[in-house]
Motif scaffolding. Structure first.
Motif, PDB file in Angstrom:
ATOM      1  N   ILE A 260       0.612  -1.243  -0.209  1.00  0.00           N
ATOM      2  CA  ILE A 260      -0.496   0.085  -0.196  1.00  0.00           C
ATOM      3  C   ILE A 260       0.445   1.025  -0.100  1.00  0.00           C
ATOM      4  CG2 ILE A 260      -1.983  -1.043   1.059  1.00  0.00           C
ATOM      5  CD1 ILE A 260      -1.026   0.318   3.858  1.00  0.00           C
ATOM      6  N   TRP A 261       2.062   1.701   0.321  1.00  0.00           N
ATOM      7  CA  TRP A 261       3.150   1.894  -0.146  1.00  0.00           C
ATOM      8  C   TRP A 261       3.549   2.847  -1.793  1.00  0.00           C
ATOM      9  CZ3 TRP A 261       2.273   5.007   4.229  1.00  0.00           C
ATOM     10  CH2 TRP A 261       1.498   4.058   5.220  1.00  0.00           C
ATOM     11  N   LYS A 262       3.247   1.221  -2.429  1.00  0.00           N
ATOM     12  CA  LYS A 262       3.614   1.433  -3.650  1.00  0.00           C
ATOM     13  C   LYS A 262       3.016   2.080  -4.686  1.00  0.00           C
ATOM     14  CE  LYS A 262       6.634  -2.153  -2.125  1.00  0.00           C
ATOM     15  NZ  LYS A 262       6.783  -3.664  -2.601  1.00  0.00           N
ATOM     16  N   ASN A 263       3.518   2.881  -5.679  1.00  0.00           N
ATOM     17  CA  ASN A 263       2.100   3.325  -6.748  1.00  0.00           C
ATOM     18  C   ASN A 263       1.443   2.214  -7.115  1.00  0.00           C
ATOM     19  OD1 ASN A 263       4.306   5.580  -6.778  1.00  0.00           O
ATOM     20  ND2 ASN A 263       4.793   6.542  -7.870  1.00  0.00           N
ATOM     21  N   PHE A 264       1.347   1.595  -7.817  1.00  0.00           N
ATOM     22  CA  PHE A 264       1.010   0.284  -8.654  1.00  0.00           C
ATOM     23  C   PHE A 264      -0.473   0.528  -7.816  1.00  0.00           C
ATOM     24  CE2 PHE A 264       3.402  -2.430  -5.732  1.00  0.00           C
ATOM     25  CZ  PHE A 264       2.594  -3.578  -5.991  1.00  0.00           C
ATOM     26  N   SER A 265      -0.645   0.225  -6.378  1.00  0.00           N
ATOM     27  CA  SER A 265      -2.054   0.093  -5.654  1.00  0.00           C
ATOM     28  C   SER A 265      -2.391   1.183  -5.224  1.00  0.00           C
ATOM     29  CB  SER A 265      -1.548   0.064  -4.386  1.00  0.00           C
ATOM     30  OG  SER A 265      -0.711   0.126  -3.346  1.00  0.00           O
ATOM     31  N   GLU A 266      -2.453   2.275  -6.188  1.00  0.00           N
ATOM     32  CA  GLU A 266      -3.397   3.535  -6.134  1.00  0.00           C
ATOM     33  C   GLU A 266      -4.354   3.325  -6.494  1.00  0.00           C
ATOM     34  OE1 GLU A 266      -1.183   6.879  -7.673  1.00  0.00           O
ATOM     35  OE2 GLU A 266      -1.529   6.395 -10.046  1.00  0.00           O
ATOM     36  N   THR A 267      -5.587   3.915  -5.850  1.00  0.00           N
ATOM     37  CA  THR A 267      -6.996   4.686  -6.129  1.00  0.00           C
ATOM     38  C   THR A 267      -7.445   6.216  -6.003  1.00  0.00           C
ATOM     39  OG1 THR A 267      -7.225   4.002  -3.740  1.00  0.00           O
ATOM     40  CG2 THR A 267      -6.992   1.943  -5.561  1.00  0.00           C
ATOM     41  N   TYR A 268      -8.097   6.537  -6.454  1.00  0.00           N
ATOM     42  CA  TYR A 268      -8.205   7.661  -6.510  1.00  0.00           C
ATOM     43  C   TYR A 268     -10.202   7.809  -6.781  1.00  0.00           C
ATOM     44  CZ  TYR A 268      -5.928   7.628 -10.865  1.00  0.00           C
ATOM     45  OH  TYR A 268      -6.374   7.265 -12.260  1.00  0.00           O
ATOM     46  N   SER A 269     -10.323   8.467  -6.685  1.00  0.00           N
ATOM     47  CA  SER A 269     -12.562   8.748  -7.572  1.00  0.00           C
ATOM     48  C   SER A 269     -13.066  10.314  -6.353  1.00  0.00           C
ATOM     49  CB  SER A 269     -13.857   7.954  -5.980  1.00  0.00           C
ATOM     50  OG  SER A 269     -13.201   8.400  -5.101  1.00  0.00           O
ATOM     51  N   ALA A 270     -13.512  10.705  -7.410  1.00  0.00           N
ATOM     52  CA  ALA A 270     -13.825  11.889  -7.413  1.00  0.00           C
ATOM     53  C   ALA A 270     -15.776  11.924  -8.253  1.00  0.00           C
ATOM     54  CB  ALA A 270     -13.156  13.079  -8.487  1.00  0.00           C
ATOM     55  N   ALA A 271     -16.166  12.957  -7.607  1.00  0.00           N
ATOM     56  CA  ALA A 271     -17.909  12.587  -7.534  1.00  0.00           C
ATOM     57  C   ALA A 271     -18.874  13.753  -7.306  1.00  0.00           C
ATOM     58  CB  ALA A 271     -18.312  11.168  -6.957  1.00  0.00           C
ATOM     59  N   PHE A 272     -19.937  13.855  -7.587  1.00  0.00           N
ATOM     60  CA  PHE A 272     -20.522  15.200  -6.727  1.00  0.00           C
ATOM     61  C   PHE A 272     -22.201  14.054  -6.501  1.00  0.00           C
ATOM     62  CE2 PHE A 272     -21.238  15.298 -11.118  1.00  0.00           C
ATOM     63  CZ  PHE A 272     -23.303  15.416 -11.231  1.00  0.00           C
ATOM     64  N   ASN A 273     -22.716  14.996  -5.325  1.00  0.00           N
ATOM     65  CA  ASN A 273     -24.283  14.174  -4.897  1.00  0.00           C
ATOM     66  C   ASN A 273     -24.642  15.826  -5.096  1.00  0.00           C
ATOM     67  OD1 ASN A 273     -25.905  12.681  -4.058  1.00  0.00           O
ATOM     68  ND2 ASN A 273     -25.114  13.507  -1.807  1.00  0.00           N
ATOM     69  N   LEU A 274     -26.110  15.952  -5.782  1.00  0.00           N
ATOM     70  CA  LEU A 274     -26.846  16.619  -5.926  1.00  0.00           C
ATOM     71  C   LEU A 274     -28.412  16.407  -5.190  1.00  0.00           C
ATOM     72  CD1 LEU A 274     -27.770  19.924  -6.178  1.00  0.00           C
ATOM     73  CD2 LEU A 274     -28.303  19.087  -9.019  1.00  0.00           C
ATOM     74  N   ALA A 275     -28.690  16.947  -3.954  1.00  0.00           N
ATOM     75  CA  ALA A 275     -29.995  16.236  -3.385  1.00  0.00           C
ATOM     76  C   ALA A 275     -31.288  17.161  -2.901  1.00  0.00           C
ATOM     77  CB  ALA A 275     -29.743  15.334  -2.066  1.00  0.00           C
TER      78      ALA A 275
END
Length: 501
Positions: free
Chosen positions: A354-369
């Motif tokens: 989990i300290w290496k680049n190959f295991s990276e994850t990311y996300s971006a979202a918006f929620n309109l309620a």
């Protein structure tokens, strides 16, 4: 890298949109309600010569005109040791932290987490069952299912931001700011009130000391009268009734002394509590006010100055402004919320991965309620907020009217007490002259003892009335300065000195 770039651009786009959207605010704009103080051109009972608007600054630290260092020292002790003032300072600190909390809601929420997930699940591929070991993947594959044991390590940084498009959070922050101003104004009002109570207690002590001194002087005078009466009785000039009357008058005067001493002790106890001491432990105050000084005219100004000078009036208006902001916040709840979220981290089966680049994850979202149906709760909240504003407006108007009443009461009260004092002082002059004349005539055998005793009683009553009236006039002047809203605190006390552990 292309994916990374797209993710960054997307997050930046959301942030720019959030900033642009931050300019809209729902709800009414505040305006000060009109009150009688704004339309009145003068106080009804204000003397014409003291209606000078620019002289209201003379109200600041006015008690120093006593010329009494004891009073100034007592005021300072109360500012530092009064428990009510300590509590009010703590309430100011609470309101200050409430404002900090409201400000914090305007910023994105950032959190970091690291987790370890160990789980075991059973998967069935539809094959025949068997008694094989379900933990053996090879055997389980032939039996139609398997149950692997997995371990997952992950870490991530997440960002969440509520776009304050309709001004809900900004309205809440402004309401918290008004609450802080109201708490500070209430603290100042309590400070003014405490100082006035200290001065009134000091006046009560001075008046009681003066009355006690008069009582002792009267006892001495009646002792002399008794001595004269007994001498004349031994000479056969008067009968035993005169002796009895003289003794009765002396004992009556002696009976008044404990009552006055009790009033003096209670006044000292009240003063001890105001300055934060155990009642009864302070030493007797020096008689630095044997005679209360005469008062000069106080600058009154116009009723409109009360709106900005009196801290309790300002506190009521700050509470009204806070209620107005909360109306806007409740209206903003009727509109949709836009929440932007983004996260970046790493996830792998092994801790070191989990300290290496190959295991990276990311996300971006918006929620309109958008709230659609909540059983009328939101609109009920708006109506309730408007009703609370109307209540605060009515309270504000009442506080303004009561402030005007207090000024008028103090003005007319002082004027009438001054007139009463003039008559009592003339009464005292005549009573002293009558007492001297009756004593001489009694010694000459022309007047009876009853005339002497009555003249002494009237002189004693007039002297006590003069002392009491001067104290009442000074108390009325204290009330006038308190009603006018002078800056009584003068040298401010640091809150750290007032809020002690």
């Amino acid at each position: 890298m292309k994916a990374d770039a797209r993710w960054v651009v997307q997050v930046l786009t959301y942030c720019i949109a959030a900033v642009v959207a931050g300019g809209c605010m729902m709800g009414p704009k505040y305006s000060r309600p009109e009150t009688p103080a704004e339309t009145a051109t003068r106080f009804v009972h204000a003397p014409d010569q003291v209606e000078r608007l620019g002289d209201v600054e003379e109200l600041d630290r006015w008690w120093e005109r006593f010329g009494d260092p004891v009073t100034a020292d007592l005021v300072q002790q109360a500012l530092e040791g009064n428990y009510d003032l300590r509590a009010s300072a703590a309430r100011v600190l609470q309101a200050r932290e409430g404002l900090s909390e409201a400000k914090g809601r305007l910023w994105p929420e950032v959190s970091y987490g690291i987790t370890r997930d160990r789980s075991k699940r059973y998967f069935n591929f539809g094959g025949g069952g068997g008694a094989e070991d379900p933990n053996d993947p090879l055997l389980s594959a032939f039996s139609g299912g398997f149950s692997p044991l997995t371990t997952t390590w992950s870490q991530d940084i997440s960002v969440s931001y509520l776009v304050d498009f309709w001004g809900k959070l900004r309205r809440a922050k402004r309401a918290a700011w008004e609450d802080l101003l109201a708490s500070e104004a209430n603290r100042q009002a309590l400070t003014n009130s405490t100082i006035s109570l200290v001065i009134q207690a000091r006046i009560d002590v001075a008046v009681a000391q003066r009355r006690l001194a008069l009582a002792k002087a009267n006892i001495e005078s009646l002792e002399n009268t008794l001595e004269i009466t007994e001498r004349r009785h031994r000479a056969g000039l008067v009968g035993p009734v005169d002796v009895r009357l003289a003794r009765a008058g002396l004992e009556g005067a002696r009976a008044q002394e404990p009552a006055i001493a009790s009033a003096l002790a209670m006044s000292r106890h009240s003063l001890d509590v105001l300055v934060g001491r155990q009642p009864g432990t302070s030493s007797a105050l020096p008689q630095t006010l044997p005679e209360l000084p005469d008062l000069a005219s106080a600058p009154v100004g116009v009723p409109g100055t009360l709106l900005d000078r009196r801290p309790d009036v300002r506190a009521a208006e700050f509470a009204l402004r806070a209620a107005n902001e909360r109306v806007g916040a409740s209206i903003a709840q009727l509109y949709p919320d836009l929440v932007l979220t983004a996260s970046y981290g790493r996830s792998a089966d092994q801790w070191e991965d989990i300290w290496k680049n190959f295991s990276e994850t990311y996300s971006a979202a918006f929620n309109l309620a958008q709230p659609i149906f909540r059983g009328g709760q939101l609109r009920a909240q708006v109506r309730a907020a408007k009703a609370r504003y109307e209540e605060a407006a009515a309270v504000y108007g009442g506080v303004v009217l009561d402030a005007m009443r207090q000024v008028e009461d103090a003005l007319i009260g002082e004027q009438l007490l001054q007139r009463q004092l003039e008559h009592v002082q003339r009464q005292l002059q005549e009573s002293r002259a009558a007492e001297d004349l009756s004593r001489r005539r009694y010694e000459q055998g022309v007047e009876g003892l009853l005339t002497v005793l009555e003249s002494e009683r009237r002189r004693r009553s007039a002297e006590e009335q003069v002392a009491v009236l001067k104290g009442q006039i000074w108390t009325t002047r204290v009330n006038l300065h308190l009603a006018l809203g002078g800056d009584w605190a003068g040298a401010q006390v640091v809150e750290s000195q007032m809020v002690k552990k």
